[in-house]
Scaffold this motif. Structure first.
Motif, mmCIF file in Angstrom:
data_model
loop_
_atom_site.group_PDB
_atom_site.id
_atom_site.type_symbol
_atom_site.label_atom_id
_atom_site.label_comp_id
_atom_site.label_asym_id
_atom_site.label_seq_id
_atom_site.Cartn_x
_atom_site.Cartn_y
_atom_site.Cartn_z
ATOM 1 N N VAL A 32 0.847 -1.188 0.000
ATOM 2 C CA VAL A 32 0.000 0.000 0.000
ATOM 3 C C VAL A 32 0.894 1.254 0.000
ATOM 4 N N SER A 33 0.406 2.292 -0.698
ATOM 5 C CA SER A 33 1.132 3.567 -0.772
ATOM 6 C C SER A 33 0.503 4.591 0.161
ATOM 7 N N THR A 34 1.337 5.468 0.695
ATOM 8 C CA THR A 34 0.868 6.600 1.502
ATOM 9 C C THR A 34 1.713 7.815 1.176
ATOM 10 N N THR A 35 1.123 9.029 1.278
ATOM 11 C CA THR A 35 1.833 10.254 0.900
ATOM 12 C C THR A 35 1.745 11.295 2.006
ATOM 13 N N THR A 36 2.542 12.342 1.798
ATOM 14 C CA THR A 36 2.505 13.487 2.726
ATOM 15 C C THR A 36 1.552 14.569 2.244
ATOM 16 N N LEU A 37 0.873 14.351 1.112
ATOM 17 C CA LEU A 37 -0.060 15.356 0.601
ATOM 18 C C LEU A 37 -1.118 15.683 1.644
ATOM 19 N N ASN A 38 -1.391 16.986 1.760
ATOM 20 C CA ASN A 38 -2.428 17.456 2.673
ATOM 21 C C ASN A 38 -2.132 17.106 4.130
ATOM 22 N N THR A 39 -0.839 17.026 4.462
ATOM 23 C CA THR A 39 -0.433 16.800 5.854
ATOM 24 C C THR A 39 0.556 17.894 6.239
ATOM 25 N N THR A 40 0.996 17.874 7.472
ATOM 26 C CA THR A 40 2.002 18.845 7.935
ATOM 27 C C THR A 40 3.418 18.417 7.588
ATOM 28 N N PHE A 41 3.537 17.301 6.856
ATOM 29 C CA PHE A 41 4.870 16.768 6.560
ATOM 30 C C PHE A 41 5.395 17.196 5.194
ATOM 31 N N THR A 42 4.674 18.046 4.471
ATOM 32 C CA THR A 42 5.231 18.634 3.255
ATOM 33 C C THR A 42 6.437 19.501 3.647
ATOM 34 N N LYS A 43 7.537 19.332 2.913
ATOM 35 C CA LYS A 43 8.761 20.057 3.232
ATOM 36 C C LYS A 43 9.052 21.117 2.171
ATOM 37 N N THR A 44 9.659 22.237 2.607
ATOM 38 C CA THR A 44 10.046 23.309 1.696
ATOM 39 C C THR A 44 11.556 23.458 1.715
ATOM 40 N N ALA A 45 12.173 23.383 0.518
ATOM 41 C CA ALA A 45 13.612 23.594 0.369
ATOM 42 C C ALA A 45 13.848 25.015 -0.113
ATOM 43 N N THR A 46 14.747 25.759 0.554
ATOM 44 C CA THR A 46 15.045 27.150 0.213
ATOM 45 C C THR A 46 16.504 27.283 -0.212
ATOM 46 N N ASN A 47 16.725 27.971 -1.333
ATOM 47 C CA ASN A 47 18.082 28.232 -1.809
ATOM 48 C C ASN A 47 18.723 29.294 -0.917
ATOM 49 N N ASP A 48 19.677 28.879 -0.070
ATOM 50 C CA ASP A 48 20.402 29.792 0.807
ATOM 51 C C ASP A 48 21.766 30.174 0.244
ATOM 52 N N GLY A 49 22.023 29.793 -1.017
ATOM 53 C CA GLY A 49 23.336 30.046 -1.602
ATOM 54 C C GLY A 49 23.470 31.446 -2.161
ATOM 55 N N THR A 50 24.523 31.641 -2.960
ATOM 56 C CA THR A 50 24.810 32.957 -3.523
ATOM 57 C C THR A 50 24.431 33.076 -4.987
ATOM 58 N N GLY A 51 23.894 32.009 -5.557
ATOM 59 C CA GLY A 51 23.490 32.035 -6.956
ATOM 60 C C GLY A 51 22.472 30.949 -7.211
ATOM 61 N N ALA A 52 22.004 30.904 -8.453
ATOM 62 C CA ALA A 52 21.049 29.850 -8.817
ATOM 63 C C ALA A 52 21.687 28.477 -8.597
ATOM 64 N N GLU A 53 20.904 27.500 -8.228
ATOM 65 C CA GLU A 53 21.420 26.163 -7.967
ATOM 66 C C GLU A 53 20.407 25.104 -8.360
ATOM 67 N N LYS A 54 20.934 23.901 -8.615
ATOM 68 C CA LYS A 54 20.087 22.746 -8.933
ATOM 69 C C LYS A 54 19.865 21.943 -7.663
#
Length: 340
Positions: free
Chosen positions: A230-252
């Motif tokens: 069975v599959s389970t997701t973090t959609l519509n939960t508090t477990f969605t994570k946000t990644a923020t670019n803290d660098g000095t330029g664009a990054e992958k």
């Protein structure tokens, strides 16, 4: 009869000045109309001799002086007093020598070269010692074109002093990348400090990019109890994570998952099986899911994220079709920031 004249020692010699002293001891038949000094660097008062002249009517026995202000520093001179009346010119003897004091060094500043990201070689030259070798030399440098204010620093070199004429350099300073600087050479001897002109500006190389990412909110993702296959997701939960670019330029941003640990381990794979699970991520709120195929492979989540830009991550876990045990499992998700 021409006047009788004596020459006394020069007084108060400076770097480029001195006071010459003479005396008319006998006026002769009449008062003098001209008096002064011959002076030069030859003790015989040869061809390098110059003359001071004072005109008037001098009809008494008296001393007189001549002020010189164009002498060369650290140089030995001689002088001879004279006075002229209608009968002729009387000369004093040639004085004892006197030597002017040293001058500050003469210094020039050349352009900095080479220039790197956080360093530069500053270049200067002592073209004249001023009569006394320098005991200190170095550079003032900073970001202000006038080299004033609190952003100006100084290098000091005393190793190998005293310093005669010649070029000197310094590259000991720590600079900031992609920043414009100015420099000025100096040298100090017993007479004081001579400064070169402020150099042309120079700019350090561009800064190296810094790639960095932060994840929020902090804390684990909890999937809870999930049945086999069975599959389970973090959609519509508090477990969605946000990644923020803290660098000095664009990054992958790349992402990967680990194998599951705890009891009998589960192996990460593209499909489920016995003790084999599947782990996916979505940056599109579930409209597309990307598989993390194994614990060694990074998958691109976003090819170019601007500085301070964000990417939201949801995850989907599909448990194995069979499991040796049913203990709690732990998985590590890694988000990587690299050059785009």
């Amino acid at each position: 009869v021409a006047p009788t004249v004596t020459t006394s020692d020069a007084s108060s010699p400076g770097a480029t000045s001195a006071t010459l002293n003479g005396n008319i001891t006998v006026t002769g038949n009449s008062g003098s109309t001209v008096r002064g000094f011959a002076w030069g660097t030859s003790n015989a008062m040869g061809g390098d001799t110059a003359t001071t002249t004072e005109s008037g009517y001098f009809n008494s026995v008296e001393g007189f002086t001549g002020a010189l202000s164009t002498l060369t520093c650290n140089t030995t001179y001689y002088a001879r007093a004279y006075a002229t009346n209608s009968a002729g010119t009387g000369y004093g003897g040639i004085s004892n020598s006197f030597t002017t004091t040293a001058c500050k060094p003469t210094v020039s500043t050349s352009d900095a070269n080479p220039v790197g990201q956080t360093s530069a070689t500053m270049n200067g030259n002592i073209s004249a010692t001023g009569g006394a070798n320098a005991t200190v030399r170095g550079f003032a440098w900073g970001t202000n074109s006038g080299l004033s204010g609190g952003d100006t620093a100084t290098t000091t070199d005393t190793v190998g002093q005293p310093f005669g004429t010649g070029a000197f350099t310094d590259s000991s300073q720590t600079l900031t990348c992609n920043t414009t600087y100015y420099s000025r050479a100096y040298a100090t001897n017993s007479a004081g400090t001579g400064h070169g002109a402020i150099s042309n500006l120079f700019t350090t190389s561009a800064c190296s990019a810094v790639y960095s990412v932060s994840i929020s909110p902090a804390g684990d993702v909890e999937y809870g109890f999930v049945e086999l296959s069975v599959s389970t997701t973090t959609l519509n939960t508090t477990f969605t994570k946000t990644a923020t670019n803290d660098g000095t330029g664009a990054e992958k941003l790349n992402v990967k998952s680990s194998d599951a640990t705890g009891g009998t381990g589960w192996t990460l794979a593209s499909t489920v099986g016995a003790n084999q699970f599947k782990h996916e991520f979505s940056t599109t709120t579930g409209s597309r899911w990307d598989v993390m195929p194994d614990s060694a492979t990074y998958v691109t989540a976003n090819p170019s994220v601007a500085v301070s830009g964000t990417v939201s991550f949801d995850f989907r876990l599909t448990v194995p079709s069979a499991s040796t045990d049913y203990q709690t499992k732990s998985i590590t998700i890694t988000v990587q920031a690299v050059a785009p």
